[in-house]
Write an enzyme that holds these catalytic residues in place. Structure first.
Site, PDB file in Angstrom:
ATOM      1  N   LYS A  17     -10.979   0.151  13.773  1.00  0.00           N
ATOM      2  CA  LYS A  17      -9.742   0.688  14.350  1.00  0.00           C
ATOM      3  C   LYS A  17      -9.871   0.859  15.859  1.00  0.00           C
ATOM      4  O   LYS A  17      -8.904   0.658  16.599  1.00  0.00           O
ATOM      5  CB  LYS A  17      -9.408   2.034  13.690  1.00  0.00           C
ATOM      6  N   ALA A  29      -1.231   0.608  13.183  1.00  0.00           N
ATOM      7  CA  ALA A  29      -1.587   1.840  12.456  1.00  0.00           C
ATOM      8  C   ALA A  29      -3.041   2.161  12.777  1.00  0.00           C
ATOM      9  O   ALA A  29      -3.955   1.626  12.175  1.00  0.00           O
ATOM     10  CB  ALA A  29      -1.403   1.635  10.958  1.00  0.00           C
ATOM     11  N   ASP A  79      -3.649 -13.041   3.062  1.00  0.00           N
ATOM     12  CA  ASP A  79      -4.706 -12.266   3.713  1.00  0.00           C
ATOM     13  C   ASP A  79      -4.492 -12.400   5.225  1.00  0.00           C
ATOM     14  O   ASP A  79      -4.589 -13.514   5.763  1.00  0.00           O
ATOM     15  CB  ASP A  79      -6.065 -12.843   3.287  1.00  0.00           C
ATOM     16  N   VAL A  80      -4.221 -11.295   5.906  1.00  0.00           N
ATOM     17  CA  VAL A  80      -3.837 -11.370   7.324  1.00  0.00           C
ATOM     18  C   VAL A  80      -5.014 -11.686   8.251  1.00  0.00           C
ATOM     19  O   VAL A  80      -4.824 -11.831   9.454  1.00  0.00           O
ATOM     20  CB  VAL A  80      -3.112 -10.089   7.819  1.00  0.00           C
ATOM     21  N   GLY A  96      -3.852  -2.407  -2.473  1.00  0.00           N
ATOM     22  CA  GLY A  96      -2.449  -2.063  -2.727  1.00  0.00           C
ATOM     23  C   GLY A  96      -2.020  -2.476  -4.115  1.00  0.00           C
ATOM     24  O   GLY A  96      -2.792  -3.077  -4.869  1.00  0.00           O
ATOM     25  N   ARG A 105      -9.347   9.791  -2.205  1.00  0.00           N
ATOM     26  CA  ARG A 105      -9.028  10.755  -1.155  1.00  0.00           C
ATOM     27  C   ARG A 105      -8.768  12.124  -1.785  1.00  0.00           C
ATOM     28  O   ARG A 105      -8.453  12.227  -2.969  1.00  0.00           O
ATOM     29  CB  ARG A 105      -7.837  10.260  -0.330  1.00  0.00           C
ATOM     30  N   TYR A 142     -14.936   1.367   9.336  1.00  0.00           N
ATOM     31  CA  TYR A 142     -13.506   1.681   9.481  1.00  0.00           C
ATOM     32  C   TYR A 142     -13.219   2.151  10.909  1.00  0.00           C
ATOM     33  O   TYR A 142     -12.307   1.652  11.572  1.00  0.00           O
ATOM     34  CB  TYR A 142     -13.147   2.764   8.464  1.00  0.00           C
ATOM     35  N   GLY A 199       0.826  -1.214   0.000  1.00  0.00           N
ATOM     36  CA  GLY A 199       0.000   0.000   0.000  1.00  0.00           C
ATOM     37  C   GLY A 199       0.854   1.256   0.000  1.00  0.00           C
ATOM     38  O   GLY A 199       2.093   1.193  -0.058  1.00  0.00           O
TER      39      GLY A 199
HETATM   40  P1  NAD Z   1      -3.560   1.577   1.248  1.00  0.00           P
HETATM   41  O1  NAD Z   1      -4.925   1.142   0.832  1.00  0.00           O
HETATM   42  O2  NAD Z   1      -2.675   2.191   0.222  1.00  0.00           O
HETATM   43  O3  NAD Z   1      -2.767   0.359   1.888  1.00  0.00           O
HETATM   44  C1  NAD Z   1      -3.371  -0.658   2.637  1.00  0.00           C
HETATM   45  C2  NAD Z   1      -2.743  -1.981   2.241  1.00  0.00           C
HETATM   46  O4  NAD Z   1      -3.303  -3.025   3.054  1.00  0.00           O
HETATM   47  C3  NAD Z   1      -3.006  -2.357   0.775  1.00  0.00           C
HETATM   48  O5  NAD Z   1      -1.814  -2.728   0.136  1.00  0.00           O
HETATM   49  C4  NAD Z   1      -3.990  -3.541   0.878  1.00  0.00           C
HETATM   50  O6  NAD Z   1      -3.919  -4.395  -0.225  1.00  0.00           O
HETATM   51  C5  NAD Z   1      -3.551  -4.162   2.197  1.00  0.00           C
HETATM   52  N1  NAD Z   1      -4.578  -5.006   2.831  1.00  0.00           N
HETATM   53  C6  NAD Z   1      -5.868  -4.681   3.129  1.00  0.00           C
HETATM   54  N2  NAD Z   1      -6.499  -5.717   3.688  1.00  0.00           N
HETATM   55  C7  NAD Z   1      -5.598  -6.731   3.783  1.00  0.00           C
HETATM   56  C8  NAD Z   1      -5.640  -8.076   4.283  1.00  0.00           C
HETATM   57  N3  NAD Z   1      -6.756  -8.584   4.807  1.00  0.00           N
HETATM   58  N4  NAD Z   1      -4.514  -8.820   4.223  1.00  0.00           N
HETATM   59  C9  NAD Z   1      -3.377  -8.319   3.686  1.00  0.00           C
HETATM   60  N5  NAD Z   1      -3.263  -7.062   3.203  1.00  0.00           N
HETATM   61  C10 NAD Z   1      -4.369  -6.284   3.239  1.00  0.00           C
HETATM   62  O7  NAD Z   1      -3.757   2.573   2.486  1.00  0.00           O
HETATM   63  P2  NAD Z   1      -2.693   3.474   3.279  1.00  0.00           P
HETATM   64  O8  NAD Z   1      -3.093   4.883   3.134  1.00  0.00           O
HETATM   65  O9  NAD Z   1      -1.318   3.075   2.933  1.00  0.00           O
HETATM   66  O10 NAD Z   1      -3.010   3.061   4.780  1.00  0.00           O
HETATM   67  C11 NAD Z   1      -2.205   2.104   5.458  1.00  0.00           C
HETATM   68  C12 NAD Z   1      -2.625   2.014   6.921  1.00  0.00           C
HETATM   69  O11 NAD Z   1      -2.508   3.283   7.561  1.00  0.00           O
HETATM   70  C13 NAD Z   1      -4.074   1.566   7.105  1.00  0.00           C
HETATM   71  O12 NAD Z   1      -4.145   0.709   8.232  1.00  0.00           O
HETATM   72  C14 NAD Z   1      -4.801   2.857   7.403  1.00  0.00           C
HETATM   73  O13 NAD Z   1      -5.942   2.652   8.200  1.00  0.00           O
HETATM   74  C15 NAD Z   1      -3.740   3.650   8.151  1.00  0.00           C
HETATM   75  N6  NAD Z   1      -3.972   5.101   8.033  1.00  0.00           N
HETATM   76  C16 NAD Z   1      -3.662   5.778   6.883  1.00  0.00           C
HETATM   77  C17 NAD Z   1      -3.902   7.134   6.811  1.00  0.00           C
HETATM   78  C18 NAD Z   1      -3.518   7.956   5.593  1.00  0.00           C
HETATM   79  O14 NAD Z   1      -3.755   9.156   5.600  1.00  0.00           O
HETATM   80  N7  NAD Z   1      -2.926   7.395   4.556  1.00  0.00           N
HETATM   81  C19 NAD Z   1      -4.517   7.803   7.876  1.00  0.00           C
HETATM   82  C20 NAD Z   1      -4.855   7.063   9.008  1.00  0.00           C
HETATM   83  C21 NAD Z   1      -4.571   5.713   9.084  1.00  0.00           C
HETATM   84  N1  UDP Z   2     -13.288  15.488  -0.380  1.00  0.00           N
HETATM   85  C1  UDP Z   2     -13.776  16.299  -1.390  1.00  0.00           C
HETATM   86  N2  UDP Z   2     -13.682  15.863  -2.689  1.00  0.00           N
HETATM   87  C2  UDP Z   2     -13.127  14.677  -3.047  1.00  0.00           C
HETATM   88  C3  UDP Z   2     -12.602  13.858  -2.007  1.00  0.00           C
HETATM   89  C4  UDP Z   2     -12.702  14.284  -0.695  1.00  0.00           C
HETATM   90  O1  UDP Z   2     -14.288  17.395  -1.121  1.00  0.00           O
HETATM   91  O2  UDP Z   2     -13.098  14.347  -4.254  1.00  0.00           O
HETATM   92  C5  UDP Z   2     -13.385  15.934   1.005  1.00  0.00           C
HETATM   93  C6  UDP Z   2     -14.061  14.921   1.941  1.00  0.00           C
HETATM   94  O3  UDP Z   2     -15.466  15.136   1.961  1.00  0.00           O
HETATM   95  C7  UDP Z   2     -13.418  15.244   3.274  1.00  0.00           C
HETATM   96  C8  UDP Z   2     -12.020  15.756   2.894  1.00  0.00           C
HETATM   97  O4  UDP Z   2     -12.075  16.082   1.510  1.00  0.00           O
HETATM   98  O5  UDP Z   2     -14.107  16.289   3.923  1.00  0.00           O
HETATM   99  C9  UDP Z   2     -10.915  14.718   3.092  1.00  0.00           C
HETATM  100  O6  UDP Z   2     -11.346  13.529   2.458  1.00  0.00           O
HETATM  101  P1  UDP Z   2     -10.414  12.247   2.324  1.00  0.00           P
HETATM  102  O7  UDP Z   2     -11.223  11.233   1.589  1.00  0.00           O
HETATM  103  O8  UDP Z   2      -9.106  12.632   1.761  1.00  0.00           O
HETATM  104  O9  UDP Z   2     -10.135  11.762   3.821  1.00  0.00           O
HETATM  105  P2  UDP Z   2     -10.976  11.762   5.189  1.00  0.00           P
HETATM  106  O10 UDP Z   2     -10.279  12.770   6.007  1.00  0.00           O
HETATM  107  O11 UDP Z   2     -12.406  12.152   4.949  1.00  0.00           O
HETATM  108  O12 UDP Z   2     -10.836  10.385   5.666  1.00  0.00           O
END
Ligand code: NAD
Ligand code: UDP
Length: 311
Positions: free
Chosen positions: A150, A115, A57-58, A38, A187, A146, A12
């Site tokens: 978490k 995470a 798959d974890v 991912g 996003r 979600y 990911g």
């Molecule tokens: P992402 O979707 O890019 O990565 C998630 C990865 O997890 C992917 O590669 C997916 O294939 C893998 N995955 C999902 N379910 C699985 C399973 N059952 N078994 C094995 N692999 C699995 O998302 P990301 O943005 O990289 O987020 C990674 C982590 O960080 C997540 O736990 C997410 O909740 C947390 N997080 C991210 C953000 C952010 O802003 N990016 C914010 C808060 C929390």
């Molecule tokens: N958002 C938006 N347009 C888009 C995608 C997201 O206006 O095409 C807004 C969404 O409603 C939220 C903020 O941007 O208020 C951040 O969204 P994101 O999906 O990045 O992450 P979130 O913080 O909601 O998990």
């Protein structure tokens, strides 16, 4: 013998950057992913023999031969569009996946890092959000799959810490962005950049007056590594406190991409948090961590990545 680390969700966005950083610090890294959100190509650049990638798959039993020093549990859909499309998988990876990886940490006597997310605060009634705020989450709303997964994962992690003595650390990650986000993951930052680069309207939800605070991925990874090596367990917020409205974000991205795309207002998704900003006092005092990359620099790097992807 080198430090041996398992990263779930390694293919990911965040997982792949963590793998890079851990390899650069000399770890032997096992990446695990089922590629549900991912992309294998996020790891294609790695030629280090200390890296192996396992498709698994974890939520199913995990078997790893030999010792493990660290387990970083990052597997989970993370974009609101992804977890709306994958509600059961999201609940399962946060609950069953956390249970399986914690069980592995107990068996291997490994330090565990979960995470977690700012979504545990839900649509917050306290602003900015500090770690001692319990949150305002709708368990049966669309984001509940979600948020509650978490929150369960945190509770399970702390139970393993208390009852099994596992060294469980929790990071609450606030909106993070950078290269390797999927172009259409939904996003805000990848959506606005790809819309600007494709001359499509920018889809701003609601009036765009909701706020977020965006952290560049390299800063996040540094914060996570500091937590991993510290004696602290958290939960600790890691994010960039520079708060802005979504409309301000859209207009900054328009300027940086020199785009003429118009703004198109769309319905605000249900339970979309109205405000979000991390209080990072704890990370600053315990980990001596603060973000260093400003929004314009981080966006420039991300835009360059998307330009290359869309070319
Ligand atoms: P992402 O979707 O890019 O990565 C998630 C990865 O997890 C992917 O590669 C997916 O294939 C893998 N995955 C999902 N379910 C699985 C399973 N059952 N078994 C094995 N692999 C699995 O998302 P990301 O943005 O990289 O987020 C990674 C982590 O960080 C997540 O736990 C997410 O909740 C947390 N997080 C991210 C953000 C952010 O802003 N990016 C914010 C808060 C929390
Ligand atoms: N958002 C938006 N347009 C888009 C995608 C997201 O206006 O095409 C807004 C969404 O409603 C939220 C903020 O941007 O208020 C951040 O969204 P994101 O999906 O990045 O992450 P979130 O913080 O909601 O998990």
């Amino acid at each position: 013998m080198s430090t041996r680390t398992l990263v779930t969700g390694a293919a990911g966005f965040l997982g792949s950057h963590l793998v890079d950083r851990l390899l650069s610090k000399g770890h032997e890294v096992i990446g695990m992913d089922n590629f549900i959100t991912g992309d294998r190509t996020n790891l294609d650049h790695i030629s280090d023999p200390k890296f192996t990638l396992v498709e698994h798959d974890v939520t199913e039993e995990i078997r790893i031969e030999g010792p493990l020093d660290y387990i970083l549990h990052f597997a989970s859909p993370a974009s609101p569009i992804d977890y709306l499309e994958l509600p059961i998988q999201t609940l399962k990876v946060g609950s069953l996946g956390t249970h399986k990886t914690l069980g592995l940490a107990k068996a291997k006597n490994a330090t565990y890092l979960l995470a977690s997310t700012s979504e545990v605060y839900g649509d917050p009634l306290v602003h900015p959000q500090r770690e001692d705020y319990w949150g305002n989450v709708n368990p049966i709303g669309p984001r509940g799959v979600y948020d509650e997964a978490k929150r369960f994962a945190e509770a399970m992690g702390v139970a393993y810490r208390r009852y099994h003595g596992v060294d469980v650390k929790i990071v609450r990650i606030f909106n993070t962005y950078g290269p390797r986000m999927r172009i259409r993951d939904g996003r805000a930052i990848p959506a606005f950049i790809s819309q600007c680069l494709s001359d499509e309207p920018l889809t701003v939800f609601g009036k765009g007056d909701q706020t977020r605070s965006f952290c560049f991925v390299s800063d996040l990874v540094t914060g996570i590594c500091k937590l991993l090596l510290s004696e602290h367990q958290g939960p600790v917020n890691i994010g960039n406190p520079a708060e802005m409205t979504i409309l301000q974000l859209a207009s900054t991205i328009k300027t940086l991409t020199e785009s003429n795309s118009p703004i198109e207002y769309k319905d605000l998704p249900e339970d979309d948090p109205k405000v979000r900003q991390p209080d990072i006092g704890l990370a600053q005092s315990l980990l001596d961590w603060s973000p260093e990359v400003g929004l314009e620099n981080g966006l420039a790097e991300t835009i360059a990545y998307f330009r290359q992807k869309l070319a």
